[in-house]
Design an enzyme around this catalytic site. Structure first.
Site, short mmCIF file in Angstrom:
data_model
loop_
_atom_site.label_atom_id
_atom_site.label_comp_id
_atom_site.label_asym_id
_atom_site.label_seq_id
_atom_site.Cartn_x
_atom_site.Cartn_y
_atom_site.Cartn_z
CG LEU A 1 -2.07 -3.86 -0.54
CD1 LEU A 1 -1.07 -4.98 -0.59
CD2 LEU A 1 -2.06 -3.22 0.82
CG LEU B 1 -6.02 -3.66 7.22
CD1 LEU B 1 -5.91 -5.19 7.24
CD2 LEU B 1 -7.45 -3.22 7.51
CB SER B 2 -4.24 -3.56 3.70
OG SER B 2 -4.28 -3.76 2.32
CB ALA B 3 -1.55 0.11 1.99
CG HIS C 1 -7.11 -7.82 2.01
ND1 HIS C 1 -5.80 -8.12 2.27
CD2 HIS C 1 -7.19 -6.47 1.94
CE1 HIS C 1 -5.10 -6.99 2.33
NE2 HIS C 1 -5.92 -5.98 2.15
#
Length: 487
Positions: A2, A158-160, A296
């Site tokens: 991230l 997704l994620s960041a 993740h």
């Protein structure tokens, strides 16, 4: 995955080799650019506004996309790219099947050493600033290009990219009808990079109201309607702690003014538990998908089944096709987000005939169906007790996308069919390609304050001069829309 302090934690994902590539001034590899997307291919759009966030814009649209279709914005995770996300996430399958366009914003190493979206930087992730403003410009460009339905614009990441998705939903609830945060963070969890790690690894001990205030304070004075939000979180995620899924649930249920007790729960494939939180009308406002054992990444489920999608790769994990369930939650399958019944999708939907103003449809019967809902471009246009329907009041020479869903005796709407396209007979709408000065002189546009606007739709065509050229489509007498991607 991230922010840049995790340099030693992740490997840079290989970019999709299937696309030709060049090295840009950003120092990252991207597909060859073009000024507008060709139908059925992923293409870069190089002119979409002032781009204060220094992002790249990519887009995909299926061939024959009808006007008034939805638009999805999909943001990749760190170390990923637009082409990588397009290749693995499964969004192309459902864009083709249900008829909508997809925009893929892309960041690069010039913005962040790991190519992460800046969800933790208040100078870049707030309304009208930086990357958030660039994404908004992409939406405006795509809506004008495809004639997309502004009431059905959605964002996922997704994620960041998930953290930025939550920020965008808070910044622009007037733009996005819904969102999906995959392994991401609550809106405005961190406002500096220093604070980002705390959000990623541990809970923030905030009440639902405190989380909700972060959304409300992102666009003061806005009172709704609020986006419908899906949250995806793996129970074994050590990069974004599972508590973030709970905090996102708390944040958006509070914004909606509903409690944190699920209205319904059910088990899905891949060890996934779906918890639904209904609004005051009984429609799902927030959904939390908890994937048991998933680390993740983005949940995919390769295969040719109706509810399968995507391909595996770094941070693309085989559990369940999250894109399928997200698209259905938003109503992109044509159900309007109401497809909660157990009846299967009708098969064999075909166009049996067209006229200049109508289209006739037929499909196979579904056992247990009391009636059927018919959707044009995702909006319900009628019902039938049999297996045929004729739509009317259409424009000549125009393509329309249809789906059908079975309804049981209690009124529960089942899954929607695959989409079909009906093109009415007669002459297609006239199109005119000229510079902005000529468009105004011909009476197809007007100018105000040095800018040119299409007559009827009022779409901004840019500066009033001979250096800017657009194609205008006359969809009805005196009503023009920008049709640069094709007419």
């Amino acid at each position: 995955m991230l922010h840049s302090t995790w340099r030693g934690t992740f490997r840079r994902t290989a970019l999709a080799a299937a696309l030709a590539a060049v090295v840009t001034g950003l120092g990252v590899v991207v597909p060859v650019a073009s000024s507008a997307a060709a139908a059925g291919t992923l293409q870069q759009v190089t002119d979409f506004g002032s781009n204060p966030g220094n992002l790249a814009m990519y887009e995909y649209a299926p061939s024959g996309l009808a006007a008034g279709a939805p638009l999805v914005v999909a943001l990749h995770g760190c170390t990923q790219s637009a082409s990588d996300y397009h290749a693995h996430s499964g969004w192309q399958k459902f864009a083709d099947q249900w008829g909508f366009a997809v925009v893929y914003p892309q960041t690069g190493s010039a913005n962040n050493s790991l190519s992460c979206f800046s969800w933790f930087d208040s100078s870049k992730d707030t309304r009208g600033k930086g990357e958030a403003a660039s994404v908004k410009q992409m939406v405006d460009t795509a809506v004008a290009q495809y004639g997309s339905d502004r009431t059905r614009v959605f964002v996922t990441g997704l994620s960041a990219g998930g953290g930025m998705t939550a920020d965008l939903l808070a910044d622009y609830p007037d733009v996005f009808a819904g969102g999906a945060v995959d392994s991401g963070l609550p809106a405005q969890c961190a406002t500096t990079q220093t604070a980002a790690s705390g959000c990623q690894y541990s809970g923030q001990n905030l009440t639902p109201k405190q989380w909700g205030d972060k959304v409300r304070n992102s666009n003061p004075g806005y009172t709704g309607p609020w986006p419908r939000v899906a949250v995806w979180q793996g129970s074994s995620d050590t990069t974004v702690a599972p508590v973030n899924g709970t905090e996102l649930r708390d944040q958006w249920t509070d914004v909606w003014g509903i409690g944190q007790t699920a209205s319904s729960t059910r088990s899905l494939t891949g060890g996934t538990t779906e918890s639904i939180y209904d609004d005051s009308t009984g429609k799902a406002a927030v959904a939390l998908f908890s994937v048991s054992g998933m680390a993740h990444g983005l949940a995919v489920n390769p295969g040719s089944g109706v509810d399968q999608c995507g391909t595996t790769g770094t941070y693309y994990l085989t559990y369940i096709c999250s894109s399928y369930h997200t698209a259905k939650f938003w109503g992109l399958d044509g159900s309007g987000g109401t497809g909660t019944g157990s009846l299967p999708a009708p098969s064999g939907l075909t166009v049996t005939g067209t006229t200049g103003t109508g289209a006739s449809l037929a499909w196979n019967a579904v056992s247990g169906a009391a009636s059927y809902h018919v959707y044009r471009g995702g909006s319900k246009v009628g019902s039938a007790t049999g297996t045929t329907y004729t739509d009317s009041g259409l424009s000549a020479g125009t393509a329309y996308s249809y789906t059908v869903a079975a309804v049981d005796s209690s009124g529960a709407v089942g899954a929607s069919s695959a989409a079909v396209t009906a093109t009415t007979t007669g002459s297609a709408p006239a199109c005119y390609t000229a510079d902005n000065y000529q468009q105004v002189q011909a009476g197809r546009a007007h100018q105000t304050g040095g800018y040119t606007y299409a007559n009827g739709s009022g779409q901004n065509m840019g500066l009033y001069n001979v250096a800017v050229t657009h194609t205008l489509k006359e969809t009805s007498p005196g009503y023009f829309v920008i049709a640069d991607s094709g007419c």
